[in-house]
Write an enzyme that holds these catalytic residues in place. Structure first.
Site, PDB file in Angstrom:
ATOM      1  CE  LYS A  54      -4.287  -1.733   2.151  1.00 21.93           C
ATOM      2  NZ  LYS A  54      -5.292  -1.421   3.160  1.00 21.93           N
TER       3      LYS A  54
ATOM      4  CG  ASP B  97      -8.310   1.002   3.273  1.00 17.18           C
ATOM      5  OD1 ASP B  97      -8.800   0.005   2.831  1.00 17.18           O
ATOM      6  OD2 ASP B  97      -7.200   0.837   3.292  1.00 17.18           O
TER       7      ASP B  97
END
Ligand code: ATR
Length: 274
Positions: A71, A107
Site C-alpha cells: 500500500k 479505506d
C-alpha cells in the site's frame, strides 16, 4: 460472466494474497450488474512491485487493489495521488486515466460508512484510536476532521506523533495520549492495531474500562476478544468486515462508474466467512 476479448481485468496485488476475500465480493458485484469485468488476485513479490505496477499499463488492466505489503511501497510508481491517499500515505486502489496511474485510498471512507450503517456517526464524537499503522492512518484521517476530539495512542509514540502532525498539516486535529490505563468518556474506541489477529494476543485495552454508552470498533475482520468483551459490557460493536465491504464498494465505483450493489457484495462476503 464468460470471459471474452472485451473483458476488463481488475487485479489485486498483495503478498500473500491467498486469503483475500475481495474476489468474492467484486466478482459477485460485476456479475450482478452485468459488467464485463473480472477481478483476479496476483501474488506480487515486493521485489517485483515496480514491474507489476508498470504492467497495469502494459497489460491494459482497468485498475488494481493493493494490500499488504504494497500500500505504501507502490506510491513512487504512480503518476498522481488523490487527496486522501496523499495524506494517508497509502494507496489501496489504482485507477487508470488515459494511461496515467492514479492512486486512491478508500479505506477511510469505508470505515465511516461501516459505522454509519450501524447508526454510529463520527461527527462531533469523542474518539480514541489505538495504533498508528496504515489502517489507523486511514481511519484517523476522517476522525481528525469530523470528531470533536481525536486521541491517538500507539505503542511506539514516535509513529503517533508523525501521524498527528500529518493530520494537523492536512487540516485535521489529533492529540497523542501516552496512557490508556484509564480512559475519559469516549463515544468511540477503535482498535487499529494487529492485536486480536492471533488467538493468544493480549487485549489492546483493559475491557473493564469500557462503558455501555460507548461504541467499540475493531478493524480486524472477525469478532475479536476485544469485541466480545465490549458486547458483554453493553457497548455497540463493529468489526472490520463492514470496512472491507465499503472500501471494496468504493473501489468498484471508481473502476466501473457504476453504483455498487452493496447488498450483493455483503452477501458474497458473509457467505465466504461463515
Ligand atoms: P496495518 O497496516 O494493519 O495498520 P501496521 O502498519 O504494521 O499494520 O501497524 C500495526 C499497528 O499495530 C501499529 O500501530 C503497531 O504498533 P507499533 O507502531 O508500536 O509497531 C501495532 N501493534 C502491533 N503489535 C502490537 C503489540 N504487540 N502491542 C501493541 N501494538 C501493536
Amino acid at each position: 460472466m464468460p470471459i471474452s476479448g472485451k473483458t476488463r481485468i481488475v487485479g489485486l496485488f498483495g503478498y500473500p494474497v491467498e486469503h483475500t476475500l475481495s474476489p468474492y465480493m467484486q466478482n459477485a458485484a460485476f456479475s450482478h450488474c452485468g459488467a464485463d469485468y473480472c477481478y483476479v488476485p496476483f501474488s506480487v513479490h515486493p521485489d517485483h512491485l515496480k514491474n507489476a505496477v508498470e504492467a497495469i499499463r502494459s497489460l491494459n488492466l482497468c485498475g488494481v487493489n493493493l494490500t499488504i505489503p504494497h500500500k505504501e511501497a507502490c506510491i513512487p510508481f504512480l503518476d498522481q495521488l488523490d487527496e486522501e491517499a496523499r495524506v494517508i500515505g497509502a494507496v489501496n486502489t489504482i485507477t487508470t486515466e488515459s494511461g496515467r496511474l492514479i492512486g486512491h485510498n478508500t479505506d477511510g471512507r469505508g470505515f465511516v460508512m461501516a459505522l454509519r450503517e450501524q447508526g454510529i456517526a463520527i461527527e462531533g464524537s469523542r474518539a480514541l484510536v489505538i495504533g498508528a499503522g496504515g489502517a489507523s492512518r486511514a481511519v484517523a484521517y476522517y476522525l481528525s476532521r469530523a470528531a470533536s476530539t481525536l486521541h491517538i495512542y500507539n505503542r511506539t509514540r514516535k509513529k503517533a506523533e508523525e501521524l498527528a502532525s500529518v493530520l494537523s498539516y492536512a487540516g485535521g486535529k489529533a492529540d497523542i495520549i501516552d496512557d490508556i490505563s484509564s480512559l475519559p468518556d469516549y463515544d468511540l474506541i477503535v482498535n487499529a492495531t494487529s492485536l486480536g489477529l492471533q488467538d493468544n494476543d493480549p487485549l489492546p485495552l483493559d475491557p473493564a474500562l469500557l462503558r455501555p454508552s460507548q461504541s467499540v470498533c475493531d478493524l480486524i475482520y472477525r469478532r475479536t476478544p476485544l469485541l466480545q468483551h465490549a458486547t458483554q459490557k453493553g457497548c455497540r460493536t463493529v468489526d472490520g468486515l463492514g470496512m472491507l465491504l465499503w472500501q471494496g464498494a468504493y473501489s468498484f465505483e471508481l473502476w466501473t462508474g457504476i453504483k455498487p450493489p452493496v447488498e450483493v457484495m455483503r452477501t458474497a462476503l458473509l457467505t465466504i466467512v461463515k
